[in-house]
Structure formats: structure tokens, C-alpha cells
Design a protein around this motif. Structure first.
Motif, PDB file in Angstrom:
ATOM      1  N   GLN A   1     -10.953   8.627  12.108  1.00  0.00           N
ATOM      2  CA  GLN A   1     -10.876   7.176  12.276  1.00  0.00           C
ATOM      3  C   GLN A   1     -10.175   6.810  13.579  1.00  0.00           C
ATOM      4  OE1 GLN A   1      -8.407   5.109   9.477  1.00  0.00           O
ATOM      5  NE2 GLN A   1      -9.436   3.159   9.763  1.00  0.00           N
ATOM      6  N   HIS A   2      -9.212   7.618  13.985  1.00  0.00           N
ATOM      7  CA  HIS A   2      -8.447   7.319  15.195  1.00  0.00           C
ATOM      8  C   HIS A   2      -9.315   7.342  16.454  1.00  0.00           C
ATOM      9  CE1 HIS A   2      -4.760   6.904  17.503  1.00  0.00           C
ATOM     10  NE2 HIS A   2      -5.172   7.873  18.298  1.00  0.00           N
ATOM     11  N   THR A   3     -10.443   8.022  16.393  1.00  0.00           N
ATOM     12  CA  THR A   3     -11.317   8.085  17.565  1.00  0.00           C
ATOM     13  C   THR A   3     -11.904   6.728  17.925  1.00  0.00           C
ATOM     14  OG1 THR A   3     -13.249   8.653  16.203  1.00  0.00           O
ATOM     15  CG2 THR A   3     -11.941  10.481  17.084  1.00  0.00           C
ATOM     16  N   PHE A   4     -11.967   5.809  16.964  1.00  0.00           N
ATOM     17  CA  PHE A   4     -12.512   4.482  17.275  1.00  0.00           C
ATOM     18  C   PHE A   4     -11.566   3.353  16.888  1.00  0.00           C
ATOM     19  CE2 PHE A   4     -13.924   5.414  12.947  1.00  0.00           C
ATOM     20  CZ  PHE A   4     -13.687   4.229  12.276  1.00  0.00           C
TER      21      PHE A   4
ATOM     22  N   SER B   1       5.909   1.711  11.227  1.00  0.00           N
ATOM     23  CA  SER B   1       5.601   2.942  10.497  1.00  0.00           C
ATOM     24  C   SER B   1       6.852   3.694  10.065  1.00  0.00           C
ATOM     25  CB  SER B   1       4.722   3.858  11.354  1.00  0.00           C
ATOM     26  OG  SER B   1       5.397   4.245  12.536  1.00  0.00           O
ATOM     27  N   TRP B   2       8.004   3.385  10.682  1.00  0.00           N
ATOM     28  CA  TRP B   2       9.236   4.036  10.275  1.00  0.00           C
ATOM     29  C   TRP B   2       9.676   3.610   8.877  1.00  0.00           C
ATOM     30  CZ3 TRP B   2      10.371   8.069  13.007  1.00  0.00           C
ATOM     31  CH2 TRP B   2      10.092   8.106  14.367  1.00  0.00           C
ATOM     32  N   LEU B   3       9.112   2.540   8.372  1.00  0.00           N
ATOM     33  CA  LEU B   3       9.452   2.082   7.025  1.00  0.00           C
ATOM     34  C   LEU B   3       8.679   2.853   5.947  1.00  0.00           C
ATOM     35  CD1 LEU B   3       9.377  -1.801   7.603  1.00  0.00           C
ATOM     36  CD2 LEU B   3      11.378  -0.289   7.633  1.00  0.00           C
ATOM     37  N   ILE B   4       7.610   3.531   6.330  1.00  0.00           N
ATOM     38  CA  ILE B   4       6.727   4.167   5.354  1.00  0.00           C
ATOM     39  C   ILE B   4       7.448   5.193   4.483  1.00  0.00           C
ATOM     40  CG2 ILE B   4       4.689   5.649   5.086  1.00  0.00           C
ATOM     41  CD1 ILE B   4       3.451   4.199   7.471  1.00  0.00           C
ATOM     42  N   PRO B   5       8.264   6.118   5.046  1.00  0.00           N
ATOM     43  CA  PRO B   5       8.917   7.108   4.162  1.00  0.00           C
ATOM     44  C   PRO B   5       9.774   6.463   3.076  1.00  0.00           C
ATOM     45  CG  PRO B   5       9.122   7.758   6.460  1.00  0.00           C
ATOM     46  CD  PRO B   5       8.561   6.368   6.467  1.00  0.00           C
TER      47      PRO B   5
ATOM     48  N   GLU C   1      -5.009   3.065  12.926  1.00  0.00           N
ATOM     49  CA  GLU C   1      -5.138   3.703  11.618  1.00  0.00           C
ATOM     50  C   GLU C   1      -3.789   4.246  11.145  1.00  0.00           C
ATOM     51  OE1 GLU C   1      -4.930   7.090  10.753  1.00  0.00           O
ATOM     52  OE2 GLU C   1      -4.317   7.756  12.748  1.00  0.00           O
ATOM     53  N   VAL C   2      -3.600   4.300   9.814  1.00  0.00           N
ATOM     54  CA  VAL C   2      -2.341   4.766   9.235  1.00  0.00           C
ATOM     55  C   VAL C   2      -2.536   5.991   8.345  1.00  0.00           C
ATOM     56  CG1 VAL C   2      -1.276   2.486   9.296  1.00  0.00           C
ATOM     57  CG2 VAL C   2      -2.543   3.200   7.258  1.00  0.00           C
ATOM     58  N   LEU C   3      -3.764   6.475   8.220  1.00  0.00           N
ATOM     59  CA  LEU C   3      -4.017   7.592   7.314  1.00  0.00           C
ATOM     60  C   LEU C   3      -3.264   8.850   7.738  1.00  0.00           C
ATOM     61  CD1 LEU C   3      -7.864   7.173   6.695  1.00  0.00           C
ATOM     62  CD2 LEU C   3      -5.948   6.230   5.383  1.00  0.00           C
TER      63      LEU C   3
ATOM     64  N   PHE D   1       0.826  -1.196   0.000  1.00  0.00           N
ATOM     65  CA  PHE D   1       0.000   0.000   0.000  1.00  0.00           C
ATOM     66  C   PHE D   1       0.867   1.255   0.000  1.00  0.00           C
ATOM     67  CE2 PHE D   1      -3.899   2.279   1.177  1.00  0.00           C
ATOM     68  CZ  PHE D   1      -4.825   1.533   0.480  1.00  0.00           C
ATOM     69  N   SER D   2       1.994   1.209   0.730  1.00  0.00           N
ATOM     70  CA  SER D   2       2.885   2.372   0.805  1.00  0.00           C
ATOM     71  C   SER D   2       3.571   2.626  -0.535  1.00  0.00           C
ATOM     72  CB  SER D   2       3.930   2.156   1.901  1.00  0.00           C
ATOM     73  OG  SER D   2       3.317   1.993   3.165  1.00  0.00           O
ATOM     74  N   LEU D   3       4.018   1.575  -1.202  1.00  0.00           N
ATOM     75  CA  LEU D   3       4.597   1.729  -2.530  1.00  0.00           C
ATOM     76  C   LEU D   3       3.590   2.358  -3.495  1.00  0.00           C
ATOM     77  CD1 LEU D   3       6.428  -1.699  -2.947  1.00  0.00           C
ATOM     78  CD2 LEU D   3       7.534   0.530  -2.857  1.00  0.00           C
ATOM     79  N   LEU D   4       2.361   1.880  -3.444  1.00  0.00           N
ATOM     80  CA  LEU D   4       1.329   2.401  -4.333  1.00  0.00           C
ATOM     81  C   LEU D   4       1.003   3.857  -4.026  1.00  0.00           C
ATOM     82  CD1 LEU D   4      -1.048  -0.695  -4.406  1.00  0.00           C
ATOM     83  CD2 LEU D   4       0.445   0.107  -6.244  1.00  0.00           C
ATOM     84  N   PHE D   5       1.111   4.236  -2.757  1.00  0.00           N
ATOM     85  CA  PHE D   5       0.862   5.631  -2.396  1.00  0.00           C
ATOM     86  C   PHE D   5       1.924   6.536  -3.025  1.00  0.00           C
ATOM     87  CE2 PHE D   5       0.626   9.407   0.258  1.00  0.00           C
ATOM     88  CZ  PHE D   5      -0.732   9.530   0.495  1.00  0.00           C
ATOM     89  N   GLY D   6       3.184   6.077  -3.034  1.00  0.00           N
ATOM     90  CA  GLY D   6       4.221   6.854  -3.692  1.00  0.00           C
ATOM     91  C   GLY D   6       3.977   6.993  -5.182  1.00  0.00           C
ATOM     92  N   ILE D   7       3.490   5.940  -5.809  1.00  0.00           N
ATOM     93  CA  ILE D   7       3.156   6.007  -7.230  1.00  0.00           C
ATOM     94  C   ILE D   7       1.971   6.936  -7.458  1.00  0.00           C
ATOM     95  CG2 ILE D   7       2.287   4.660  -9.189  1.00  0.00           C
ATOM     96  CD1 ILE D   7       3.876   2.282  -8.090  1.00  0.00           C
ATOM     97  N   SER D   8       0.957   6.821  -6.613  1.00  0.00           N
ATOM     98  CA  SER D   8      -0.227   7.663  -6.742  1.00  0.00           C
ATOM     99  C   SER D   8       0.121   9.140  -6.607  1.00  0.00           C
ATOM    100  CB  SER D   8      -1.262   7.279  -5.685  1.00  0.00           C
ATOM    101  OG  SER D   8      -1.697   5.948  -5.863  1.00  0.00           O
ATOM    102  N   PHE D   9       1.089   9.429  -5.759  1.00  0.00           N
ATOM    103  CA  PHE D   9       1.563  10.797  -5.593  1.00  0.00           C
ATOM    104  C   PHE D   9       2.023  11.371  -6.925  1.00  0.00           C
ATOM    105  CE2 PHE D   9       4.387  14.169  -4.277  1.00  0.00           C
ATOM    106  CZ  PHE D   9       3.914  14.606  -3.054  1.00  0.00           C
ATOM    107  N   MET D  10       2.797  10.577  -7.667  1.00  0.00           N
ATOM    108  CA  MET D  10       3.295  11.026  -8.966  1.00  0.00           C
ATOM    109  C   MET D  10       2.161  11.169  -9.974  1.00  0.00           C
ATOM    110  SD  MET D  10       6.385  11.507  -8.370  1.00  0.00           S
ATOM    111  CE  MET D  10       6.784  11.971 -10.052  1.00  0.00           C
TER     112      MET D  10
END
Length: 306
Positions: A85-88, A135-139, A92-94, A51-60
Motif C-alpha cells: 500500500q505504501h507504494t501508492f 503514530s507514537w500514540l499507537i503502542p 498507510e498505517v498497516l 482503530f488502535s484500541l480495537l487492534f489491541g483487543i483483536s490481538f487478545m
């Protein structure tokens, strides 16, 4: 520009896997059985890297036809959705995606060429492994996705890359089972994620794509919907010592999401939350309902970003 169907299929595959892993993680037991071992060894930490890889592609893809100010607006509203979403749902990772997108991907978008971005991503991934994984791997994964997209590697590399990543995943997972260690586990999980991506691209056929694409086009809606299901079902899942209810709930939820996504996208361009996100980004009501068959083939303004 039309949507890139392979990216939607990959995103749908990741959403389904995340549903299984999140259901399992939020119903952990002190005593582990075979179901726990299989999920931990084959699925946990394998899908959020995709999902994180795809987010980087989607950014472009978004930057192809939109300004960086529009992208910042999009990330801001993603952060707000994550806060809701975090309230329940604590997992969440958004919000992480929104913050890292603004802090890492936006500056990297000014770099030219794909190789510098890819190297930065690999360095960021190595750093993330050292400081704690998760989550440190996300960047680093964001940057790798951006770099790979810019480099556009030939399809002929799919098969050899799959063989290498699959072999690495098997060997690293076996080493982790023998010796333990979270760095070894995280590395095995990343190799497994790469093998899943490359394997799916090799195996993708029209019938499989037809199942996964709707799930991926409504990824935000399905992800949040899945977390609601997990929260509501947790008291019942905690009563099952066999853990098979975790697998059953994830399978039923994903199957229902596939059917609902197909039904919805036959009538609307975007999923419910995807549409709200676009309206907030542009500060206007974005047309969504499909009025005719001709509308179904109309180009979409920001492909692959949902």
C-alpha cells in the motif's frame, strides 16, 4: 466462537471516520474555511485511536485459539500488505501496526491480569504525547485496548464514562482553539475518541449495527479501497475551493462500501483482503464461499481480527 458484533460496529464506525479524515488530509489547502475547521476540531485524530484500541483487543481474541507463532505470521503479512500500500499511499498505517504489534503487544501478552497492561498503556500514551503524538500514540493505545479487554469493565460504567469523556473533549477542544498547542490538541482528540466509542456503544441499535458491522468485518479491504479512491480523486478534489467535495467523496465512498460489504458477506465469510491475509497466515487456502444458509451461522475461527 462467533464474532463480537459491537466490535465490528465500532470498527466500521472508525473506518468511515478514517475515510473522511484521510480524504481531507490529502487535499489540504493553504486557505482554511469552515469545513476545514469542523473536520479538524471534531474528526481529525479521533478515529485512528479507536482503530488502535480495537487492534489491541483483536490481538487478545486471536490468541484465544491460536499460537503466538501464528500471530507473528499474521503480523508479518500485515507488514507486507502495508508495504504494498505504501507504494501508492504515503499515509498507510498497516506497517506501523505490524511493527508495534510484534514489539509491544506480543511481549505484553505474557503479563498476567489486565491492570498492569492498562497502566503500561497509559504510561505509553503519556510518553507518546510528549515525543510527538501521531503514530507514537499507537503502542499505548494497543496496550490500553488489551488491558481494558482483560479487565472487562461492567456496562454500567458506559454512561458515566461517556459523560466524563465528552465533557473533557469539549473543554480540551475549546482550550486548544483558544491557546493552540499540539499536546493539548492530541489530548482533546483522545478524549473525543473515547466519547465516540462510549457514545456509540450506548446508542447502538440493531438497525445501526446492521449498517456498521459489514463495514467493520471488511475493515482491511475497505481501508485499502478508500486509499485507492483518495489517490485517484485527489486531482479533482484539488480544484474545489469550498472543500465540500471532500465530504461528498467520503460519504459516497462509505455508502458504497456499506452496500458492497453487505453484498459480499452474504456470499463469503471474509472480505477479499481479509481472506488473502488468512490464507497467507496459515499457508493454505482458507474456505471462504458460503455454500448454504447453514454456513452463514458456522462459527468463525478468529473473530474480530479483520
Amino acid at each position: 466462537m462467533t464474532r463480537i458484533r459491537e466490535l465490528d460496529a465500532l470498527r466500521g464506525f472508525a473506518v468511515g471516520g478514517i475515510m473522511l479524515v484521510n480524504t481531507w488530509q490529502h487535499n489540504a489547502k493553504a486557505t482554511r474555511n469552515g469545513v476545514d475547521l469542523v473536520i479538524e476540531g471534531l474528526f481529525q485524530s479521533r478515529f485512528y485511536p479507536i482503530f488502535s484500541l480495537l487492534f489491541g483487543i483483536s490481538f487478545m481474541l486471536f490468541l484465544r485459539g491460536n499460537s503466538r507463532w501464528a500471530l507473528l505470521s499474521r503480523l508479518f503479512w500485515l507488514f507486507c500488505l502495508g508495504q504494498i500500500q505504501h507504494t501508492f499511499y504515503d499515509g498507510e498505517v498497516l506497517t506501523d501496526y505490524a511493527v508495534y504489534g510484534a514489539a509491544v503487544l506480543l511481549p505484553a501478552s505474557f503479563l498476567t491480569g489486565g491492570l498492569p497492561v492498562l497502566l503500561l498503556g497509559l504510561a505509553g500514551l503519556a510518553w507518546g504525547l510528549q515525543v510527538g503524538g501521531g503514530s507514537w500514540l499507537i503502542p499505548g493505545l494497543f496496550l490500553i485496548g488489551m488491558g481494558v479487554w482483560r479487565l472487562s469493565p461492567p456496562r454500567s460504567l458506559l454512561l458515566p464514562s461517556f459523560v466524563v469523556s465528552a465533557l473533557a473533549a469539549v473543554l480540551l477542544t475549546a482550550a486548544w482553539v483558544s491557546d493552540g498547542g499540539w499536546i493539548l490538541y492530541s489530548t482533546a482528540a483522545l478524549a473525543g475518541a473515547a466519547a465516540y466509542v462510549l457514545g456509540l456503544l450506548l446508542a447502538l441499535r440493531p438497525w445501526l449495527s446492521a449498517v456498521l458491522e459489514p463495514l467493520g468485518r471488511m475493515a482491511l479491504t475497505n481501508y485499502v479501497m478508500g486509499t485507492v479512491v483518495i489517490v485517484l480523486a485527489t486531482p479533482l478534489l484539488n480544484t474545489d475551493p469550498t472543500r465540500w467535495s471532500v465530504v461528498a467523496l467520503a460519504a459516497v465512498t462509505v455508502a458504497a462500501q456499506v452496500l458492497l460489504s453487505r453484498w459480499w458477506l452474504a456470499r463469503f465469510r471474509y472480505g477479499p483482503l481479509e481472506w488473502i491475509w488468512r490464507c497467507l497466515t496459515w499457508f493454505r487456502v482458507v474456505p471462504n464461499r458460503l455454500e448454504s444458509g447453514r454456513d452463514r451461522n458456522r462459527p468463525l475461527p478468529d473473530p474480530g481480527v479483520s
